[in-house]
Motif scaffolding. Structure first.
Motif, PDB file in Angstrom:
ATOM      1  N   THR A  78       0.842  -1.190   0.000  1.00 34.88           N
ATOM      2  CA  THR A  78       0.000   0.000   0.000  1.00 34.88           C
ATOM      3  C   THR A  78       0.875   1.237   0.000  1.00 34.88           C
ATOM      4  OG1 THR A  78      -1.790  -1.083   1.208  1.00 34.88           O
ATOM      5  CG2 THR A  78      -1.742   1.309   1.264  1.00 34.88           C
ATOM      6  N   ILE A  79       0.642   2.114  -0.971  1.00 36.78           N
ATOM      7  CA  ILE A  79       1.295   3.413  -1.010  1.00 36.78           C
ATOM      8  C   ILE A  79       0.223   4.472  -0.797  1.00 36.78           C
ATOM      9  CG2 ILE A  79       2.518   5.098  -2.442  1.00 36.78           C
ATOM     10  CD1 ILE A  79       3.885   2.809  -3.861  1.00 36.78           C
ATOM     11  N   THR A  80       0.402   5.309   0.214  1.00 42.79           N
ATOM     12  CA  THR A  80      -0.510   6.432   0.417  1.00 42.79           C
ATOM     13  C   THR A  80       0.159   7.704  -0.067  1.00 42.79           C
ATOM     14  OG1 THR A  80       0.265   6.849   2.671  1.00 42.79           O
ATOM     15  CG2 THR A  80      -1.579   5.314   2.405  1.00 42.79           C
ATOM     16  N   TYR A  81      -0.618   8.587  -0.654  1.00 40.65           N
ATOM     17  CA  TYR A  81      -0.097   9.870  -1.133  1.00 40.65           C
ATOM     18  C   TYR A  81      -1.035  10.978  -0.684  1.00 40.65           C
ATOM     19  CZ  TYR A  81       1.914  13.507  -4.035  1.00 40.65           C
ATOM     20  OH  TYR A  81       2.510  14.670  -4.454  1.00 40.65           O
ATOM     21  N   ASP A  82      -0.532  11.876   0.155  1.00 41.29           N
ATOM     22  CA  ASP A  82      -1.328  12.970   0.697  1.00 41.29           C
ATOM     23  C   ASP A  82      -0.950  14.267  -0.024  1.00 41.29           C
ATOM     24  OD1 ASP A  82      -2.907  14.574   2.231  1.00 41.29           O
ATOM     25  OD2 ASP A  82      -1.978  14.087   4.147  1.00 41.29           O
ATOM     26  N   PRO A  83      -1.855  14.868  -0.812  1.00 38.90           N
ATOM     27  CA  PRO A  83      -1.525  16.066  -1.593  1.00 38.90           C
ATOM     28  C   PRO A  83      -1.550  17.332  -0.750  1.00 38.90           C
ATOM     29  CG  PRO A  83      -3.796  15.446  -2.000  1.00 38.90           C
ATOM     30  CD  PRO A  83      -3.235  14.387  -1.085  1.00 38.90           C
ATOM     31  N   VAL A  84      -0.608  17.440   0.172  1.00 36.17           N
ATOM     32  CA  VAL A  84      -0.582  18.540   1.139  1.00 36.17           C
ATOM     33  C   VAL A  84       0.147  19.770   0.618  1.00 36.17           C
ATOM     34  CG1 VAL A  84      -0.807  17.088   3.183  1.00 36.17           C
ATOM     35  CG2 VAL A  84       1.465  17.479   2.195  1.00 36.17           C
ATOM     36  N   GLY A  85       0.647  19.729  -0.604  1.00 34.50           N
ATOM     37  CA  GLY A  85       1.431  20.819  -1.159  1.00 34.50           C
ATOM     38  C   GLY A  85       2.908  20.490  -1.154  1.00 34.50           C
ATOM     39  N   SER A  86       3.634  21.075  -2.083  1.00 35.51           N
ATOM     40  CA  SER A  86       5.043  20.725  -2.264  1.00 35.51           C
ATOM     41  C   SER A  86       5.892  21.043  -1.045  1.00 35.51           C
ATOM     42  CB  SER A  86       5.603  21.453  -3.484  1.00 35.51           C
ATOM     43  OG  SER A  86       4.937  21.068  -4.667  1.00 35.51           O
ATOM     44  N   GLY A  87       5.695  22.212  -0.455  1.00 34.11           N
ATOM     45  CA  GLY A  87       6.512  22.605   0.676  1.00 34.11           C
ATOM     46  C   GLY A  87       6.329  21.695   1.871  1.00 34.11           C
ATOM     47  N   THR A  88       5.074  21.409   2.217  1.00 38.88           N
ATOM     48  CA  THR A  88       4.798  20.508   3.331  1.00 38.88           C
ATOM     49  C   THR A  88       5.268  19.099   3.002  1.00 38.88           C
ATOM     50  OG1 THR A  88       2.894  21.844   3.988  1.00 38.88           O
ATOM     51  CG2 THR A  88       2.998  19.595   4.838  1.00 38.88           C
ATOM     52  N   GLY A  89       5.129  18.698   1.754  1.00 36.00           N
ATOM     53  CA  GLY A  89       5.605  17.383   1.344  1.00 36.00           C
ATOM     54  C   GLY A  89       7.103  17.235   1.551  1.00 36.00           C
ATOM     55  N   ARG A  90       7.856  18.263   1.153  1.00 33.83           N
ATOM     56  CA  ARG A  90       9.310  18.209   1.365  1.00 33.83           C
ATOM     57  C   ARG A  90       9.636  18.181   2.860  1.00 33.83           C
ATOM     58  NH1 ARG A  90       9.192  22.276  -2.706  1.00 33.83           N
ATOM     59  NH2 ARG A  90       9.713  23.856  -1.130  1.00 33.83           N
ATOM     60  N   ASP A  91       8.944  19.017   3.638  1.00 35.42           N
ATOM     61  CA  ASP A  91       9.197  19.041   5.090  1.00 35.42           C
ATOM     62  C   ASP A  91       8.930  17.676   5.723  1.00 35.42           C
ATOM     63  OD1 ASP A  91       9.965  21.693   5.079  1.00 35.42           O
ATOM     64  OD2 ASP A  91       8.008  22.463   5.683  1.00 35.42           O
ATOM     65  N   ASN A  92       7.858  17.029   5.289  1.00 37.02           N
ATOM     66  CA  ASN A  92       7.533  15.705   5.829  1.00 37.02           C
ATOM     67  C   ASN A  92       8.532  14.642   5.381  1.00 37.02           C
ATOM     68  OD1 ASN A  92       5.361  16.795   7.149  1.00 37.02           O
ATOM     69  ND2 ASN A  92       3.809  15.943   5.781  1.00 37.02           N
ATOM     70  N   PHE A  93       9.122  14.836   4.219  1.00 36.05           N
ATOM     71  CA  PHE A  93      10.190  13.941   3.783  1.00 36.05           C
ATOM     72  C   PHE A  93      11.434  14.150   4.641  1.00 36.05           C
ATOM     73  CE2 PHE A  93      14.039  13.464   1.122  1.00 36.05           C
ATOM     74  CZ  PHE A  93      13.979  12.104   0.871  1.00 36.05           C
ATOM     75  N   TYR A  94      11.773  15.407   4.906  1.00 41.13           N
ATOM     76  CA  TYR A  94      12.942  15.680   5.737  1.00 41.13           C
ATOM     77  C   TYR A  94      12.782  15.069   7.129  1.00 41.13           C
ATOM     78  CZ  TYR A  94      13.497  19.471   2.266  1.00 41.13           C
ATOM     79  OH  TYR A  94      13.589  20.211   1.113  1.00 41.13           O
ATOM     80  N   SER A  95      11.560  15.109   7.654  1.00 37.45           N
ATOM     81  CA  SER A  95      11.321  14.606   9.013  1.00 37.45           C
ATOM     82  C   SER A  95      11.219  13.086   9.067  1.00 37.45           C
ATOM     83  CB  SER A  95      10.035  15.213   9.574  1.00 37.45           C
ATOM     84  OG  SER A  95       8.894  14.651   8.946  1.00 37.45           O
TER      85      SER A  95
END
Length: 373
Positions: A78-95
């Motif tokens: 299962t892959i989930t994808y949350d379209p929260v916006g690019s900036g938040t997406g990058r921040d969540n990747f960093y974390s």
């Protein structure tokens, strides 16, 4: 859940696979079973596990198609994808909250240290997966189309031009009946790659009317703010005299008017082909690592085959992961996304331009190196 648009719009083969899936999530955090079969075979891949991802809302329809098509071979992933916006997406990747992210702009230089840290000190993977025009759309009764240059658009969004019958607009649209109506510009409230690309065009092509360089966060105090692509489109639709910007796939089903922008001596309507021509007129950014294919976009071409208001959206991941299951899923999904089948699925469902063959090949070679630590 699979949306109606996926069932209706996916390319043959991908659509059949999508309908057969049992998906694990609904709402904005849609999920799809995933596999590594980049060629679309029906054999099971043997992968299992759950991978959380998210970011670009412009990628949302493409992600629906990718996850549905990719899931045909492996019901245990299962892959989930949350379209929260690019900036938040990058921040969540960093974390570490997202194992990979979608971003409509390259990782900012000031974030590169965080991206490297998120990948255990290794250079982050960043490859293009999605090319799309950004439509400048408006809702003005009695006006179906407009021709505008970048300077005029910049002055609309910075608040200098306040009425639809302003002489600067009228001069470019002699055949239009423009009302004495206040202009209500709408922009993204969240950190957005679409905003980054739109403001990049305003700065590069606006003849000095736009004072700030490209930014994922709206940089001026003007207009109405709305969250996400859907929020911007909804605000434009619900308003009177509104104008805003959004990825082409989010506008396709609406009746909003679209601006043709001046390129050289002509006015060019948004199109996937025009966006692809814009990428071809651009170069790779200086100083990128071997794991990165980030572009410095040229917004000032005078070639009328180019539509200069477009985004190149990226797949951001790490070259290594703590466990093999995660590494294999991220690697396989990324390779599917840049494959011919994946790009056709996105073009059908999200109206994007397929990656040039050489770019897709380079991206695939980078993604193929993803492995467990």
């Amino acid at each position: 859940m699979i949306t109606t648009s996926i069932r209706r719009a996916l390319v043959p083969g991908v659509a059949a696979a999508a309908v057969a899936l049992s998906l694990a999530g609904c709402g904005s955090d849609d999920s799809a079973d995933a596999s590594t079969s980049v060629g679309g075979s029906s054999s099971a891949s043997g992968l299992s596990g759950t991978v959380a991802a998210g970011g670009s809302s412009a990628q949302e329809k493409a992600q629906e198609a990718w996850r549905a098509g990719f899931g045909a071979d492996n019901p245990d992933v299962t892959i989930t994808y949350d379209p929260v916006g690019s900036g938040t997406g990058r921040d969540n990747f960093y974390s570490g909250a997202f194992k990979f992210a979608g971003s409509d702009s390259a990782i900012p230089a000031e974030d590169m240290e965080k991206a490297t840290a998120a990948c255990g000190g290794s250079d982050v993977i960043e490859v293009p997966v999605f090319i799309s025009p950004i439509d400048i759309v408006f809702n003005v009764e009695g006006v179906d189309s407009l021709d505008l240059d970048a300077t005029t658009v910049a002055n609309i969004f910075n608040g200098t031009i306040k009425k639809w019958n302003d002489p600067a607009i009228a001069e470019l649209n002699a055949d239009a009946t423009l009302p004495d109506l206040a202009i209500s510009p709408v922009h993204r409230s969240d950190s957005s790659g679409t905003t980054d690309n739109f403001t990049d065009w305003l700065f590069q092509a606006g003849g000095g009317a736009w004072k700030t360089e490209h930014s994922s966060d709206w940089p001026v105090q003007s207009g109405e703010a709305a969250e996400g692509t859907s929020g911007v489109v909804g605000a434009i639709q619900d308003g009177n005299g509104t104008i805003g910007y959004a990825d082409d796939s989010a506008v396709a089903s609406t009746e909003l008017g679209k601006v043709s922008v001046k390129v050289g001596d002509q006015f060019v309507a948004p199109s996937a082909d025009g966006a692809a021509a814009g990428l071809a007129a651009s170069k790779l950014a200086d100083g990128a690592a071997d794991t990165q294919l980030a572009y410095a976009i040229n917004r000032t071409s005078t070639d009328p085959s180019v539509y200069p208001v477009f985004l190149v959206s990226y797949f951001i991941a790490c070259p290594t992961y703590d466990d093999k299951a995660t590494a294999d899923v991220v690697k396989g999904f990324g390779q599917f996304v840049v494959s011919e089948l994946g790009q056709k699925a996105a073009a059908t469902n999200a109206l994007s331009a397929p990656l040039p063959t050489d770019v897709a090949s380079k991206a695939d070679a980078i993604l193929a190196k993803i492995a467990a630590k």
